[in-house]
Design a protein around this motif. Structure first.
Motif, short mmCIF file in Angstrom:
data_model
loop_
_atom_site.label_atom_id
_atom_site.label_comp_id
_atom_site.label_asym_id
_atom_site.label_seq_id
_atom_site.Cartn_x
_atom_site.Cartn_y
_atom_site.Cartn_z
N THR A 6 0.84 -1.19 0.00
CA THR A 6 0.00 0.00 0.00
C THR A 6 0.88 1.24 0.00
O THR A 6 1.76 1.38 0.85
CB THR A 6 -0.91 0.01 1.24
OG1 THR A 6 -1.70 -1.18 1.24
CG2 THR A 6 -1.82 1.23 1.23
N ALA A 10 -0.11 7.40 2.29
CA ALA A 10 -1.29 8.24 2.08
C ALA A 10 -0.92 9.63 1.59
O ALA A 10 -1.73 10.29 0.93
CB ALA A 10 -2.11 8.33 3.37
N ALA A 32 -4.37 7.16 -2.75
CA ALA A 32 -5.14 6.01 -2.29
C ALA A 32 -5.05 4.92 -3.36
O ALA A 32 -5.01 5.22 -4.56
CB ALA A 32 -6.59 6.38 -2.02
N ARG A 63 -6.38 0.67 -4.35
CA ARG A 63 -7.23 -0.48 -4.04
C ARG A 63 -6.93 -1.59 -5.03
O ARG A 63 -6.65 -1.35 -6.20
CB ARG A 63 -8.73 -0.14 -4.17
CG ARG A 63 -9.26 0.90 -3.23
CD ARG A 63 -9.48 0.35 -1.83
NE ARG A 63 -10.17 1.34 -1.02
CZ ARG A 63 -9.58 2.41 -0.48
NH1 ARG A 63 -8.28 2.59 -0.68
NH2 ARG A 63 -10.26 3.27 0.23
N ASP A 110 -9.49 8.28 -1.06
CA ASP A 110 -10.07 7.05 -0.53
C ASP A 110 -11.57 6.99 -0.77
O ASP A 110 -12.11 5.94 -1.15
CB ASP A 110 -9.78 6.94 0.98
CG ASP A 110 -8.37 6.47 1.26
OD1 ASP A 110 -8.05 5.33 0.91
OD2 ASP A 110 -7.59 7.25 1.83
N ASP A 143 -13.57 4.13 -2.96
CA ASP A 143 -14.68 3.38 -2.35
C ASP A 143 -15.94 3.52 -3.18
O ASP A 143 -16.66 2.54 -3.43
CB ASP A 143 -14.92 3.87 -0.93
CG ASP A 143 -13.82 3.46 0.03
OD1 ASP A 143 -13.06 2.53 -0.29
OD2 ASP A 143 -13.71 4.08 1.11
#
Length: 352
Positions: free
Chosen positions: A116, A119, A127, A129, A317, A321
């Protein structure tokens, strides 16, 4: 669902009470431990089996009007099923432990290959994913990496052709080559050329890297230090999007994309580095074709530019999402390919 075994046993008792003596409730008592075997722990399955056997014995003792042979048959049937249920429960629990172990190994491998990113890097908020198409598959051929270098923050998002260990091995090669070359190469074009050579070199050494048909689509991005701009090189990958503070969404794409990485044997040409304005508050969104090839029930492709247009997100983020959730809703939860998502937002100078 966990209460199903208890419901079956209670149902068997009620059924026996409400029906004539020649009706048997043994199927209820036999079904209860079988259901418990799949849903509950070994201890609760054992308790369910014991209760089912006790209930069957109790009813057999009070139903004197029924032939003794029938009562013995019912008891033997329930006891036999209970023993089988305990065996099934043991197999199921052992399979669950093996699956949990495999998931843990896959997650550890993913964290090692695709760590990861921080940030925050300088004035950028970041971000990432990785959304697997199948819940039990935690790693595949999609990749991303972010590197803070003397030339600025450099990024890669890509998709290796194929699946399985060969794709994972190619991801590891690309990420390793990117980490090294991003520090050393002065230009994005030079970085793309280094990655091309790395794939060719490793393809000749490793059997799992397909030399004849293997390739990787990728976007390379660079945010120079202190500049309100970004540079992009697209190697056959879905174009990234720029999300502006006003809610306007534009595609960061001019002209045809170059051939994917790993196809250098077809031909060589200079990479075209595109430059875009990247003022404070703007977000760069990169993704793999798990997004662009997602389809609804009618077979229509997902259009990220249209579906994100007019929306504002408080953070990278929150954007990722919302995108992952929207793709899942659009497809009804039946995504066919993994998704690697990366969002980079330039902050205001006084908020960096």
């Amino acid at each position: 669902m966990a209460a199903s075994p208890a419901v079956l046993i209670i149902g068997g008792l009620v059924f026996d009470y409400l029906t004539p003596p020649n009706y048997t409730s043994a199927p209820f008592f036999a079904a209860a431990p079988l259901v418990a075997a799949a849903l509950l722990s070994r201890r609760l399955t054992l308790v369910t089996a014991a209760v089912a056997i006790v209930a069957t014995l109790g009813l057999a003792a009070v139903r004197t009007a029924i032939d003794i042979g029938e009562r013995i048959t019912e008891v033997v049937t329930v006891v036999t099923v209970c023993v089988l249920a305990l065996g099934i429960n043991h197999v199921v629990r052992r399979g669950d432990r093996r699956l949990a172990s495999a998931r843990g190994i896959a997650e550890a491998a993913q964290r090692a290959v695709l760590p990861t990113p921080p940030a925050r890097i300088g004035g950028l908020r970041i971000a990432a994913r990785y959304v697997a198409a199948h819940a039990d598959a935690r790693i595949g051929g999609d990749l991303y990496a972010v590197q803070d270098t003397p030339h600025g923050v450099r990024v890669i998002v890509g998709d290796v052709r194929g699946k399985g260990l060969g794709a994972v091995e190619a991801v590891a090669v690309l990420i390793g080559a990117f980490r090294e070359a991003a520090e050393q190469e002065r230009t994005l074009a030079g970085l793309a050329a280094r990655l091309e050579r790395a794939l060719q070199r490793e393809g000749a050494r490793r059997a799992n890297l397909d030399q004849s048909e293997g390739f990787t689509t990728a976007v390379l991005a660079e945010v120079p230090p202190g500049a309100s701009s970004l540079r992009l090189v697209n190697r056959g990958h879905p174009p990234p999007l720029l999300l502006h503070p006003s809610g306007r969404v534009t595609e960061a794409h001019r002209g045809p994309a170059a051939l994917p990485l790993g196809m250098g044997e077809i031909g060589t040409w200079p990479d075209h580095v595109q430059e875009w304005d990247f003022p404070p508050g703007t977000t760069l969104l990169l993704f793999t074709d798990g997004v662009t090839e997602a389809r609804d029930a009618a077979g229509n492709f997902y259009d990220a530019e249209r579906r994100l247009s007019g929306r504002q997100f408080r953070s990278p983020d929150a954007l990722l999402d919302a995108l992952a959730e929207d793709v899942a809703c659009y497809t009804g939860g039946e995504t066919a390919d993994d998704m690697a998502l990366l969002a980079i937002r330039r902050g205001h100078p006084h908020r960096a």
